[in-house]
Write a protein that holds these residues in place. Sequence first.
Motif, mmCIF file in Angstrom:
data_model
loop_
_atom_site.group_PDB
_atom_site.id
_atom_site.type_symbol
_atom_site.label_atom_id
_atom_site.label_comp_id
_atom_site.label_asym_id
_atom_site.label_seq_id
_atom_site.Cartn_x
_atom_site.Cartn_y
_atom_site.Cartn_z
ATOM 1 N N ARG A 1 3.253 -1.322 12.723
ATOM 2 C CA ARG A 1 4.050 -0.262 13.346
ATOM 3 C C ARG A 1 5.428 -0.730 13.800
ATOM 4 O O ARG A 1 6.273 0.095 14.123
ATOM 5 C CB ARG A 1 3.276 0.376 14.491
ATOM 6 C CG ARG A 1 2.114 1.188 13.937
ATOM 7 C CD ARG A 1 1.712 2.273 14.860
ATOM 8 N NE ARG A 1 0.673 1.862 15.786
ATOM 9 C CZ ARG A 1 0.201 2.643 16.745
ATOM 10 N NH1 ARG A 1 0.667 3.850 16.910
ATOM 11 N NH2 ARG A 1 -0.745 2.211 17.540
ATOM 12 N N LYS B 1 7.327 -2.247 11.641
ATOM 13 C CA LYS B 1 8.047 -1.903 10.411
ATOM 14 C C LYS B 1 7.998 -0.407 10.135
ATOM 15 O O LYS B 1 8.908 0.144 9.520
ATOM 16 C CB LYS B 1 7.448 -2.649 9.224
ATOM 17 C CG LYS B 1 7.663 -4.135 9.265
ATOM 18 C CD LYS B 1 7.036 -4.803 8.072
ATOM 19 C CE LYS B 1 7.195 -6.312 8.170
ATOM 20 N NZ LYS B 1 6.465 -7.001 7.105
ATOM 21 N N TYR B 2 6.909 0.233 10.551
ATOM 22 C CA TYR B 2 6.699 1.664 10.302
ATOM 23 C C TYR B 2 6.384 2.364 11.627
ATOM 24 O O TYR B 2 5.247 2.754 11.885
ATOM 25 C CB TYR B 2 5.562 1.862 9.292
ATOM 26 C CG TYR B 2 5.779 1.070 8.027
ATOM 27 C CD1 TYR B 2 6.697 1.500 7.072
ATOM 28 C CD2 TYR B 2 5.099 -0.127 7.802
ATOM 29 C CE1 TYR B 2 6.922 0.772 5.923
ATOM 30 C CE2 TYR B 2 5.322 -0.864 6.652
ATOM 31 C CZ TYR B 2 6.238 -0.420 5.718
ATOM 32 O OH TYR B 2 6.469 -1.155 4.585
ATOM 33 N N SER C 1 4.155 5.626 12.279
ATOM 34 C CA SER C 1 2.719 5.671 12.027
ATOM 35 C C SER C 1 1.954 5.828 13.340
ATOM 36 O O SER C 1 2.176 5.082 14.291
ATOM 37 C CB SER C 1 2.241 4.394 11.332
ATOM 38 O OG SER C 1 0.843 4.447 11.148
#
Length: 108
Positions: A52, A54-55, A58
């Motif tokens: 999370r 990096k993303y 989400s």
Amino acid sequence: MSEEKGFKHVGLITKKKDQSFEEFVDHWLKVHSDIAVHVPGLRKYVINPIDREKYPDSPIDGFSELWFDSLEAAEEAFSSPAGREAFADVPNFADHVAVTYLTEIRRF
């Protein structure tokens, strides 16, 4: 043409708050997965970690996919000693797991 490819148990996982992403994946891969692969009737097992950092959009830290021949086979598997052992290990790396069952349909 679409074809049903079996029955799938999917777990949407949120890691423990005091764990790093690396600790979460390490336990999931090296401890929990070693238990889960011994669940009787399991046809395929895939883990899908989501970092999370990096993303950040989400809502989860990962999801698992466990394939069985049927809902009955999955229920029997999770009632087995290996299934109970896997369930007992979940709090060691996850704060929450939302489980859903689905039938996979492949288009190609």
